[in-house]
Design a protein around this motif. Structure first.
Motif, PDB file in Angstrom:
ATOM      1  N   ASP A   1       0.920  -1.263   0.170  1.00 16.07           N
ATOM      2  CA  ASP A   1       0.094   0.043  -0.227  1.00 16.07           C
ATOM      3  C   ASP A   1       0.934   1.286   0.228  1.00 16.07           C
ATOM      4  OD1 ASP A   1      -2.369  -1.489   0.064  1.00 16.07           O
ATOM      5  OD2 ASP A   1      -2.811  -1.190   1.985  1.00 16.07           O
ATOM      6  N   SER A   2       1.880   1.221   0.730  1.00 10.75           N
ATOM      7  CA  SER A   2       2.773   2.486   0.845  1.00 10.75           C
ATOM      8  C   SER A   2       3.601   2.570  -0.349  1.00 10.75           C
ATOM      9  CB  SER A   2       3.760   2.210   2.067  1.00 10.75           C
ATOM     10  OG  SER A   2       4.722   1.253   1.685  1.00 10.75           O
TER      11      SER A   2
ATOM     12  N   ARG B   1       1.017   4.251  -2.809  1.00  6.26           N
ATOM     13  CA  ARG B   1       0.672   5.683  -2.587  1.00  6.26           C
ATOM     14  C   ARG B   1       2.059   6.468  -2.834  1.00  6.26           C
ATOM     15  NH1 ARG B   1      -1.254   3.348   1.955  1.00  6.26           N
ATOM     16  NH2 ARG B   1       0.536   4.115   3.245  1.00  6.26           N
TER      17      ARG B   1
END
Length: 67
Positions: free
Chosen positions: A57-58, A61
């Protein structure tokens, strides 16, 4: 800004889709995201642990927004 790196062995699903690399390979976040994207169909999200999911997820993003 320094490029963040990590050892491939840290993330099980990434290790599976990067079988051409050694477990001790050092990857940048951009390289990891590229591997996840190219091999998405081979990931087993049901068995991905929370740490790896947060990492992915990081990447999406952060690294995914780099032009």
């Amino acid at each position: 800004m320094a490029t963040k790196t990590f050892e491939l062995s840290r993330y099980a699903q990434l290790r599976l889709i990067a079988s051409q690399l050694t477990e001790t390979a050092i990857l940048t976040e951009a390289e990891a995201l590229a591997l996840y994207e190219r091999n998405w169909r081979f990931l087993d999200l049901g068995t991905m642990d929370d740490e790896e999911r947060r990492f992915l997820d990081s990447l999406v993003r952060g690294v995914g927004r780099v032009s």
